[in-house]
Design an enzyme around this catalytic site. Structure first.
Site, PDB file in Angstrom:
ATOM      1  N   SER A  60       0.837  -1.213   0.000  1.00  0.00           N
ATOM      2  CA  SER A  60       0.000   0.000   0.000  1.00  0.00           C
ATOM      3  C   SER A  60       0.867   1.257   0.000  1.00  0.00           C
ATOM      4  O   SER A  60       2.019   1.241   0.431  1.00  0.00           O
ATOM      5  CB  SER A  60      -0.883   0.036   1.248  1.00  0.00           C
ATOM      6  OG  SER A  60      -1.634  -1.137   1.362  1.00  0.00           O
TER       7      SER A  60
HETATM    8  N1  SAH Z   1      -0.391  -5.031   3.937  1.00  0.00           N
HETATM    9  C1  SAH Z   1       0.413  -5.275   2.772  1.00  0.00           C
HETATM   10  C2  SAH Z   1      -0.296  -4.971   1.469  1.00  0.00           C
HETATM   11  C3  SAH Z   1      -1.351  -5.985   1.215  1.00  0.00           C
HETATM   12  S1  SAH Z   1      -1.934  -6.186  -0.427  1.00  0.00           S
HETATM   13  C4  SAH Z   1       1.747  -4.535   2.835  1.00  0.00           C
HETATM   14  O1  SAH Z   1       1.997  -3.794   3.791  1.00  0.00           O
HETATM   15  O2  SAH Z   1       2.552  -4.740   1.938  1.00  0.00           O
HETATM   16  C5  SAH Z   1      -3.146  -7.409  -0.048  1.00  0.00           C
HETATM   17  C6  SAH Z   1      -2.607  -8.762   0.325  1.00  0.00           C
HETATM   18  O3  SAH Z   1      -3.724  -9.551   0.742  1.00  0.00           O
HETATM   19  C7  SAH Z   1      -1.971  -9.521  -0.825  1.00  0.00           C
HETATM   20  O4  SAH Z   1      -0.671  -9.911  -0.460  1.00  0.00           O
HETATM   21  C8  SAH Z   1      -2.880 -10.718  -1.027  1.00  0.00           C
HETATM   22  O5  SAH Z   1      -2.196 -11.904  -1.444  1.00  0.00           O
HETATM   23  C9  SAH Z   1      -3.497 -10.887   0.354  1.00  0.00           C
HETATM   24  N2  SAH Z   1      -4.774 -11.596   0.408  1.00  0.00           N
HETATM   25  C10 SAH Z   1      -5.781 -11.602  -0.491  1.00  0.00           C
HETATM   26  N3  SAH Z   1      -6.791 -12.390  -0.074  1.00  0.00           N
HETATM   27  C11 SAH Z   1      -6.410 -12.898   1.128  1.00  0.00           C
HETATM   28  C12 SAH Z   1      -7.022 -13.793   2.057  1.00  0.00           C
HETATM   29  N4  SAH Z   1      -8.218 -14.332   1.842  1.00  0.00           N
HETATM   30  N5  SAH Z   1      -6.344 -14.084   3.188  1.00  0.00           N
HETATM   31  C13 SAH Z   1      -5.115 -13.563   3.438  1.00  0.00           C
HETATM   32  N6  SAH Z   1      -4.494 -12.721   2.582  1.00  0.00           N
HETATM   33  C14 SAH Z   1      -5.131 -12.389   1.453  1.00  0.00           C
END
Ligand code: SAH
Length: 222
Positions: A60
């Protein structure tokens, strides 16, 4: 070089009103975002923009991490849950608030559905010294979680199609859950407050996140 760029970004985020509290400011000054972006993009680590991680996912933008950290208001010693580990950066920021320096027993548990991303996060957290304070687990965060109740607060960094019941279930009474909610390209950031069995959701404006995937979203995104 990076510490100067980091300081400038912190000043900008504070001037824009994203960073408000001393604890969040301190966390942003300490966590090295350059350790959480792919090596080829390090020179962009302190531009206020999302950046790609792996598998079409993103880290993000710093202002979004700041906004969510301020809304979550973690306190020293608290146990925090994140769904969507990605790079591990947002979790590390929270860890720096709940366990500043070597103080306190606050922790962050973070859930990632994609094993390669969880591994990427573990490497980043190890290099930057946050592994241990942040504990990544590989699981589907869209369904019943393999975790006991007991979290003070939680946040979700992928767009939830509706109220995240499975996450609210593992947060203690009096707790807070911050999550982007909606099925469109643009979602609403919602702050849920749990108060004696009643959940009150407060809308805090439009945001754009990658969609939550997994069994709990009915395959709509897979
Ligand atoms: N917080 C992160 C950015 C997250 S982007 C940072 O600081 O870099 C969103 C993330 O959610 C992705 O890595 C994706 O693979 C994950 N994601 C998507 N669906 C998910 C689920 N059902 N359970 C856990 N993670 C999930």
């Amino acid at each position: 070089m990076y510490s100067e760029l980091r300081r400038k970004l912190v000043e900008k985020l504070a001037a824009e009103g994203y960073i408000r509290s001393p604890a969040v400011r301190r966390a942003f000054m300490r966590v090295p975002r350059e350790e959480f972006v792919p090596a080829r993009l390090r020179h962009l680590a302190y531009v206020d923009t999302p950046l790609p991680t792996l598998k079409g996912q993103t880290i993000s933008a710093p202002h979004m991490c700041a906004l969510m950290c301020e809304l979550l208001s973690p306190l020293e010693g608290e146990k925090i849950l994140e769904i969507g580990t990605g790079s591990g950066y947002h979790a590390a920021l929270c860890a720096e608030v709940v366990a500043p320096g070597d103080l306190g027993d606050g922790t962050v548990v973070t859930v990632e559905i994609e094993e390669s991303l969880a591994r990427f996060a573990v490497e980043n957290l190890r290099r930057s010294g946050y592994y241990g304070k942040v504990n990544p687990i590989v699981a589907d965060g869209s369904v019943t979680l393999p975790l006991r109740r007991g979290f003070d607060k939680a946040f979700i960094t992928a767009a939830c199609p509706s109220e995240p019941h499975n996450v609210l279930e593992v947060v203690e009474d009096g707790g807070v859950v911050v999550a982007p909610v909606g099925t469109g390209y643009v979602q609403e950031l919602v702050v849920y407050r749990l108060n004696k069995g009643i959940i009150i959701g407060e809308r805090r404006g439009p945001v754009i996140f990658v969609p939550l995937r997994g069994a709990g979203v009915g395959g709509r995104y897979s």
